[in-house]
Design an enzyme around this catalytic site. Structure first.
Site, PDB file in Angstrom:
ATOM      1  CB  CYS A 463      -1.070  -0.101   1.209  1.00 30.29           C
ATOM      2  SG  CYS A 463      -0.153  -0.257   2.583  1.00 30.29           S
ATOM      3  CG  ASP A 587      -8.277   2.232   0.944  1.00 26.47           C
ATOM      4  OD1 ASP A 587      -7.182   1.765   0.845  1.00 26.47           O
ATOM      5  OD2 ASP A 587      -9.074   1.960   1.720  1.00 26.47           O
ATOM      6  CG  HIS A 589      -5.492  -0.871   1.481  1.00 20.09           C
ATOM      7  ND1 HIS A 589      -5.422   0.529   2.190  1.00 20.09           N
ATOM      8  CD2 HIS A 589      -4.392  -1.486   2.238  1.00 20.09           C
ATOM      9  CE1 HIS A 589      -4.539   0.505   2.926  1.00 20.09           C
ATOM     10  NE2 HIS A 589      -3.686  -0.581   3.062  1.00 20.09           N
TER      11      HIS A 589
END
Length: 636
Positions: A463, A587, A589
């Site tokens: 990440c 994000d 992820h």
């Protein structure tokens, strides 16, 4: 004598005038003969206040035909407004004469504006209807256009012409100084060919498939300065520029000249096949040199943009705008090349730009032999930033910023790595819900990098790498760098090279954090970073004011790392009075396809509050957080 007359009205299209605190000087007011009188589209700062010859050379190169100097603004202290306004009008009159070499242009309607630095918000406008200082009128009616882009591009379009000119110069080595005269004669010969009756113009809509129109040199010599309603409808000279206008363009939401402005391509061809009663073979003439002769070939790549009203005839636009623009550009290149004609051959190339805050394109001649990073090229750009009132901490006039009119950047040789990635995902996000808040967001474009991109399964460990890739894409898209966004392995290699990691780190699945990201940014981009430390996720809202200042002043994406998770922060929405705030999170992820609706609806890019309406904490209270704040390089 100053007379009060309520009739004149000043219309201002540009969103701001270049008024810098505690700095006096002259600014040229730019308008267009195709606008209503006293309409200001932009301002250029006067750089050469004591040399109008050099000033006019710069303006002639910078300002496309179809725009013109319509006045001047003088910034000073303790101003006598009427007197200073007269000086401004006189300066504009003198510059116009120098630009056109036409003494009659002094008798034009000009604007004189005055700003007293003691009250920089108070701009006084005066007009002279005939360019004379004894007939100045003060103006109290000032109109600011709500949608200036629509005003400019609904009524006008761009004429574009490009051609490569080669000048073969034969000279005797024993008389090298003769080459300058030979070059000047060759350049003048090229300029005269644009007016040749045998010249043929092929006219077509740029990047469209509509039919082309042909105009011959004999049809271009029209003095009609209005729409060609006076010409016969069947006459090809009567065809208006609006013939190539797109009725489907929406200019209400203007994004770029490439997408929103109508553009017409003008190509010049010279018919060398003379009409003859009897057919005959081509004749080659041979002139033997009486002495030793050398050949020097000088190449010029000419490319001009001109602005013209859509209700003007194409013949007028070409003969009165495009041809003079090509001739002026050829002469500008000649002035630069002449001193070093034999010692070296400067490679000059015109580029067109539309910097932020400026409503019309500008043209810059760059000498490519310097390169982008050479000191002289940097000083050239810095001078342009000064003239145009552009900031000095971001590259806005590099070659990579140039307008792409003919789709060159989409050619296979210039396809950038990562160009298929989603850009600016946050633009599809609704408001944050912070009552009375002020949103401070990332400035410019970025690409969204997340898990599984490019076939790499980095779920559970990549990440921070993805956040770094998003940050580097921002620097690339803002033209601070031309390097490709690095892969995970290349990021690891950089950390090994600086001695932060052991060689075994390359190819591993080890996490990295804010400190490692700062090392990589410094190594591959020369970008410095600030690190913000927060002892707990519960303290992050206390940093909203500081983060808002970062986005307002620096505008770069921020990496937030806490525990084993990393996010990219694109902005904050903060109410200074109540302390309520929200964080715009991108994000990394996410593991799905690059579907913008799926990303937005799934919350992978969206506003997050530290504690949501259900009492859930987005940032962990038992984790230490580091925030990486990349600093915008101070460069042009």
């Amino acid at each position: 004598m100053v007379s009060e007359n309520p009739d004149p009205s000043i219309r201002i299209l540009c969103r701001r005038l270049q008024i810098i605190k505690n700095e006096s000087g002259i600014q040229w007011l730019i308008g267009s003969p195709f606008f209503p009188r006293y309409t200001i589209i932009s301002t250029f700062r006067c750089i050469h206040t004591t040399d109008f010859s050099k000033e006019s050379d710069d303006i002639r190169t910078l300002l496309p035909k179809g725009f013109e100097v319509i006045g001047a603004l003088i910034v000073g202290k303790d101003c006598t407004f009427e007197k200073i306004a007269g000086e401004a009008i006189n300066a504009a009159c003198n510059l116009r004469k120098s630009l056109s070499f036409d003494s009659n242009l002094g008798n034009s309607e000009l604007i004189g504006a005055v700003v007293d630095l003691n009250n920089a918000k108070d701009v006084r406008f005066f007009v002279s209807k005939d360019g004379k200082l004894d007939s100045i009128e003060s103006v109290s009616s000032i109109v600011y256009e709500d949608n200036p882009e629509k005003f400019v591009w609904e009524r006008g379009c761009l004429l574009h012409s490009a051609l490569h000119v080669k000048l073969p110069l034969y000279y005797q080595p024993s008389n090298p100084n003769d080459v300058h005269d030979i070059y000047m004669r060759a350049a003048e010969a090229i300029a005269s060919k644009f007016r040749d009756p045998q010249v043929t113009c092929l006219i077509e809509a740029l990047n469209q498939t509509s039919g082309a129109i042909v105009l011959r040199g004999s049809e271009l010599n029209t003095d009609s300065s209005s729409s060609s309603s006076e010409l016969k409808d069947s006459d090809v000279k009567a065809i208006l520029c609006s013939h190539f206008s797109s009725r489907s363009k929406d200019i209400t939401s203007f994004s770029s000249i490439e997408e929103n402005a109508d553009k017409i391509q003008v190509s010049f061809l010279l018919n060398k096949s003379m009409s003859s009663v009897k057919p005959s073979a081509p004749i080659a003439e041979y002139y033997p040199a009486t002495q030793e002769t050398q050949l020097l070939v000088i190449g010029h790549k000419l490319e001009v943009l001109c602005y013209v009203a859509k209700d003007m005839s194409l013949a007028y636009g070409i003969s009165k705008l495009v041809i003079p623009a090509l001739v002026d550009q050829l002469h500008s290149m000649r002035k630069v090349i002449m001193p070093d004609l034999l010692e070296r051959h400067p490679e000059l190339r015109p580029y067109h730009f539309l910097p932020p805050g400026i409503l019309h394109p500008i043209t810059v001649l760059y000498e490519l032999s310097y390169g982008e990073t050479e000191l002289k090229q940097v000083e050239t750009r810095r001078s342009l930033h000064l003239r145009l009132g552009l900031p000095f901490d971001r590259p806005l006039l590099r070659i990579s910023n140039a307008i792409d009119l003919v789709g060159k950047k989409n050619s296979s040789s210039l396809v950038q790595k990562g160009s298929s990635f989603l850009k600016d995902v946050h633009l599809a996000i609704p408001s944050s819900g912070v009552s009375g808040g002020v949103a401070s967001l990332v400035q410019g474009s970025y690409e969204y990098y997340h898990y599984l991109h490019e076939g790499l399964d980095d779920s559970g460990w990549g990440c921070a790498y993805r956040s770094l890739q998003t940050i580097i894409s921002w620097f690339k898209l803002q033209n601070y760098t031309s390097i490709d966004v690095p892969s995970h392995r290349e990021i690891q290699q950089a950390l090994v090279e600086i001695g932060d990691k052991d060689p075994s780190f390359i190819g591993s699945r080890e996490w990295i954090g804010a400190i490692e990201l700062s090392f990589v940014l410094d190594k591959i981009l020369g970008v410095s970073c600030k690190i913000m430390n927060v002892r707990s996720g519960a303290e992050l809202p206390e940093k909203c004011r500081e983060l808002a200042l970062h986005f307002e002043n620096q505008g770069t994406p921020v990496m937030i790392g806490g525990g084993v998770l990393a996010y990219t922060l694109l902005g904050v929405d903060y109410n200074d009075a109540s302390g309520d705030c929200a964080f715009l999170i991108l994000d990394p992820h996410y593991t799905g396809s690059d579907d913008i609706k799926k990303i937005v609806n799934g919350g992978w890019c969206g506003w997050k509050k530290a504690v949501d309406s259900k009492g859930k904490h987005f940032f962990l209270h038992d984790k230490f957080y580091n925030l990486l704040l990349p600093q915008r390089p101070n460069m042009v």
